[in-house]
Design a protein around this motif. Structure first.
Motif, PDB file in Angstrom:
ATOM      1  N   GLY A   1       0.815  -1.212   0.000  1.00 35.38           N
ATOM      2  CA  GLY A   1       0.000   0.000   0.000  1.00 35.38           C
ATOM      3  C   GLY A   1       0.847   1.260   0.000  1.00 35.38           C
ATOM      4  O   GLY A   1       0.559   2.219  -0.719  1.00 35.38           O
ATOM      5  N   MET A   2       1.903   1.233   0.806  1.00 34.19           N
ATOM      6  CA  MET A   2       2.765   2.414   0.873  1.00 34.19           C
ATOM      7  C   MET A   2       3.592   2.576  -0.399  1.00 34.19           C
ATOM      8  O   MET A   2       3.779   3.701  -0.872  1.00 34.19           O
TER       9      MET A   2
ATOM     10  N   THR B   1       1.296   3.991  -2.931  1.00 32.50           N
ATOM     11  CA  THR B   1       1.125   5.423  -2.692  1.00 32.50           C
ATOM     12  C   THR B   1       2.321   6.200  -3.241  1.00 32.50           C
ATOM     13  O   THR B   1       2.151   7.244  -3.892  1.00 32.50           O
ATOM     14  N   LYS B   2       3.533   5.691  -2.979  1.00 30.00           N
ATOM     15  CA  LYS B   2       4.740   6.327  -3.527  1.00 30.00           C
ATOM     16  C   LYS B   2       4.667   6.414  -5.047  1.00 30.00           C
ATOM     17  O   LYS B   2       5.010   7.440  -5.635  1.00 30.00           O
TER      18      LYS B   2
ATOM     19  N   LEU C   1       2.147   9.087  -6.182  1.00 29.46           N
ATOM     20  CA  LEU C   1       2.725  10.419  -5.968  1.00 29.46           C
ATOM     21  C   LEU C   1       3.828  10.705  -6.985  1.00 29.46           C
ATOM     22  O   LEU C   1       3.941  11.835  -7.475  1.00 29.46           O
TER      23      LEU C   1
END
Length: 148
Positions: free
Chosen positions: A87-88, A91-92, A95
């Protein structure tokens, strides 16, 4: 594989440092300094700088995509079932794509995005904030380790 892993990590981090550092230089040094110039010299400086910076942006995006995909593919086996990690990283990636879009617009020539280019300082601030969020996520994931 070790050599390729090191090379890919170096390319990724080195390119990110160059891109974020260049963006911060534009935002905090060049733009404020160029305001002291008359219109013609400021325009000439802007054209010259953006002509060079455009190459860094395009090559940087390519290197970040290639090394990022490689690094992620190498990391997947160590993070099976690790929803927080994926998930992270997702997200990276989102972005990063936003940053790639803004950076491309700011060095581009499309009339559709002239408004963004006319408000360059605002969009460079957005890029810097998003880049800081990506660095924070990366730092967390690196310190967290493989299983959290």
């Amino acid at each position: 594989m070790f050599f390729l892993d090191v090379l890919s990590r170096f390319a990724h981090v080195g390119t990110a440092i160059t891109m974020v550092g260049g963006t911060m230089f534009l935002l905090f040094v060049l733009l404020p300094s160029s305001k002291e110039l008359d219109d013609q010299p400021r325009q000439s400086l802007s054209t010259a700088v953006l002509g060079r910076w455009k190459r860094f942006v395009h090559i940087g995006i390519l290197l970040l995509l290639a090394s990022g995909i490689y690094n992620y593919m190498r990391a997947i086996p160590g993070h099976k079932g690790d929803g927080l990690y994926h998930g992270m990283v997702g997200t990276k990636m989102i972005l990063a794509f936003v940053i790639f879009f803004i950076a491309s617009v700011l060095v581009g020539r499309s009339p559709k995005f002239e408004g963004m280019r006319n408000n360059r300082a605002k969009w460079l601030k957005v890029v810097v904030v998003l880049a800081c969020v990506i660095v924070a996520i990366s730092a967390f994931l690196k310190v967290r380790g493989l299983t959290g």
